[in-house]
Design a protein around this motif. Structure first.
Motif, short mmCIF file in Angstrom:
data_model
loop_
_atom_site.label_atom_id
_atom_site.label_comp_id
_atom_site.label_asym_id
_atom_site.label_seq_id
_atom_site.Cartn_x
_atom_site.Cartn_y
_atom_site.Cartn_z
N ASP A 1 21.14 -9.57 -16.50
CA ASP A 1 20.22 -8.89 -15.97
C ASP A 1 18.36 -9.33 -16.05
O ASP A 1 17.68 -9.37 -17.32
CB ASP A 1 19.68 -7.13 -16.05
N PRO A 2 18.22 -9.64 -15.01
CA PRO A 2 16.76 -9.99 -14.67
C PRO A 2 15.50 -9.63 -15.80
O PRO A 2 14.70 -9.46 -16.04
CB PRO A 2 15.97 -10.62 -13.14
N THR A 3 15.42 -8.28 -15.28
CA THR A 3 14.46 -7.13 -16.02
C THR A 3 15.08 -7.61 -17.53
O THR A 3 13.82 -7.42 -18.04
CB THR A 3 14.39 -5.91 -15.91
N LEU B 1 12.06 -8.59 -20.15
CA LEU B 1 12.40 -7.80 -21.23
C LEU B 1 12.72 -7.83 -23.09
O LEU B 1 12.69 -6.85 -23.75
CB LEU B 1 12.15 -6.14 -21.24
N GLY B 2 13.64 -8.80 -22.79
CA GLY B 2 14.05 -8.91 -24.25
C GLY B 2 15.35 -8.29 -25.25
O GLY B 2 15.40 -8.04 -26.48
N TYR B 3 15.75 -7.35 -24.58
CA TYR B 3 16.68 -6.79 -24.05
C TYR B 3 17.44 -6.82 -24.90
O TYR B 3 17.99 -8.07 -24.95
CB TYR B 3 17.24 -5.84 -22.92
N VAL B 4 18.71 -6.64 -25.66
CA VAL B 4 19.54 -6.68 -26.40
C VAL B 4 20.15 -5.60 -26.39
O VAL B 4 19.72 -3.44 -26.69
CB VAL B 4 19.51 -6.89 -28.06
N GLU B 5 21.53 -5.20 -26.41
CA GLU B 5 22.35 -4.59 -26.43
C GLU B 5 22.42 -4.10 -28.26
O GLU B 5 23.03 -2.20 -27.99
CB GLU B 5 23.55 -4.46 -26.56
N ASP B 6 22.36 -4.42 -29.32
CA ASP B 6 22.20 -4.35 -30.35
C ASP B 6 20.94 -4.44 -31.28
O ASP B 6 21.08 -5.52 -31.39
CB ASP B 6 23.27 -4.41 -31.27
N ALA B 7 20.17 -3.54 -31.50
CA ALA B 7 18.86 -3.26 -32.05
C ALA B 7 18.98 -4.62 -33.95
O ALA B 7 17.95 -5.58 -33.83
CB ALA B 7 18.12 -2.79 -32.15
N SER B 8 19.55 -4.24 -33.78
CA SER B 8 19.58 -5.01 -35.54
C SER B 8 20.24 -6.08 -35.26
O SER B 8 20.02 -7.45 -36.21
CB SER B 8 21.19 -4.17 -36.46
N LYS B 9 20.44 -6.73 -34.34
CA LYS B 9 20.73 -8.30 -34.50
C LYS B 9 19.69 -8.69 -33.11
O LYS B 9 19.68 -9.97 -33.29
CB LYS B 9 21.91 -8.54 -33.24
N ALA C 1 13.62 4.98 -18.24
CA ALA C 1 12.76 4.54 -17.21
C ALA C 1 12.99 3.22 -16.78
O ALA C 1 12.01 2.51 -15.51
CB ALA C 1 11.52 5.03 -17.48
N LEU C 2 12.88 1.93 -17.16
CA LEU C 2 12.10 0.47 -16.97
C LEU C 2 13.69 -0.15 -16.60
O LEU C 2 13.39 -1.01 -16.19
CB LEU C 2 12.36 -0.04 -19.22
N PHE C 3 14.41 0.22 -16.41
CA PHE C 3 15.98 -0.49 -16.06
C PHE C 3 16.02 0.61 -15.46
O PHE C 3 17.78 1.47 -15.65
CB PHE C 3 16.65 -0.22 -16.81
N PRO C 4 15.52 1.93 -14.16
CA PRO C 4 16.48 2.02 -13.44
C PRO C 4 17.34 2.24 -12.15
O PRO C 4 17.74 0.60 -12.07
CB PRO C 4 15.17 2.20 -11.75
N LYS D 1 21.88 2.38 -28.90
CA LYS D 1 21.35 0.96 -30.02
C LYS D 1 20.90 0.25 -29.64
O LYS D 1 20.04 -0.88 -30.49
CB LYS D 1 22.39 0.98 -30.66
N GLY D 2 20.01 -0.20 -28.07
CA GLY D 2 19.52 -1.76 -27.95
C GLY D 2 18.10 -1.06 -28.45
O GLY D 2 17.98 -0.23 -29.25
N TRP D 3 17.33 -1.71 -27.84
CA TRP D 3 16.18 -2.25 -28.09
C TRP D 3 14.92 -3.77 -26.86
O TRP D 3 16.50 -4.49 -26.62
CB TRP D 3 15.71 -3.29 -29.29
N CYS D 4 14.72 -2.99 -26.94
CA CYS D 4 13.46 -4.06 -26.14
C CYS D 4 12.03 -4.33 -26.11
O CYS D 4 11.68 -3.35 -27.27
CB CYS D 4 13.90 -4.30 -23.52
N VAL D 5 11.13 -5.32 -25.89
CA VAL D 5 9.85 -5.31 -25.97
C VAL D 5 8.87 -4.21 -25.74
O VAL D 5 7.90 -4.34 -26.55
CB VAL D 5 9.39 -6.80 -25.69
N SER D 6 9.42 -3.48 -24.73
CA SER D 6 8.65 -2.30 -24.82
C SER D 6 8.73 -1.22 -24.77
O SER D 6 8.17 -0.45 -24.84
CB SER D 6 9.05 -2.37 -22.47
N HIS D 7 9.56 -1.30 -25.66
CA HIS D 7 9.73 0.08 -26.92
C HIS D 7 8.06 0.59 -27.14
O HIS D 7 7.90 0.10 -27.77
CB HIS D 7 10.51 -0.65 -28.16
N SER D 8 8.79 1.13 -27.27
CA SER D 8 7.42 3.21 -27.43
C SER D 8 7.67 4.24 -28.34
O SER D 8 8.37 5.02 -27.10
CB SER D 8 6.32 2.92 -26.31
N PRO D 9 7.34 4.22 -29.34
CA PRO D 9 8.33 5.19 -29.58
C PRO D 9 7.94 6.71 -29.50
O PRO D 9 6.61 7.17 -28.24
CB PRO D 9 7.89 5.58 -31.43
N LYS D 10 8.89 7.98 -29.44
CA LYS D 10 9.07 8.86 -28.73
C LYS D 10 7.33 10.12 -29.74
O LYS D 10 7.72 9.72 -30.84
CB LYS D 10 10.01 9.76 -28.62
#
Length: 110
Positions: free
Chosen positions: A46-48, A52-60, A89-92, A99-108
């Motif tokens: 996915d281009p988005t 955004l550097g999305y990964v399925e598993d933040a630990s990796k 919201a970043l991936f409409p 458990k994923g993560w991306c560079v736009s992570h913003s804590p609740k």
């Protein structure tokens, strides 16, 4: 029309309006829950996701911006449950791994 007829008409109108509003709220909420489970998962292609550097598993992730404990499940943009997949919201129109993560992570907040 008498005063009693006006009151009865008003009561009938308010009952119908309240019932219609309640039904609309319930019916409007049901498809949202059904759709969340049906959303396609974000893939690495996915281009988005790439942007955004999305990964399925933040630990990796090896991204230096990642902080220990950061995951989609505790991001303000994620609206799914604490496990599994949910909307972001970043991936409409798509779901991400809790458990994923991306560079736009913003804590609740809170």
């Amino acid at each position: 029309m008498s005063h009693d007829e006006n009151n009865e008409s008003r009561r009938r109108f308010l009952k119908v309006a309240a019932g219609t509003t309640a039904a609309a709220l319930v019916m409007g909420g049901l498809p949202r829950f059904a759709r969340a489970a049906d959303l396609p998962h974000v893939t690495d292609a996915d281009p988005t996701a790439k942007a955004l550097g999305y990964v399925e598993d933040a630990s990796k992730t090896t991204n230096p911006k990642h902080k220990a404990g950061d995951a989609c499940a505790n991001c303000q943009f994620y609206s799914g449950g604490p496990t599994g997949y949910g909307p972001c919201a970043l991936f409409p129109g798509k779901s991400v791994n809790a458990k994923g993560w991306c560079v736009s992570h913003s804590p609740k907040a809170g």
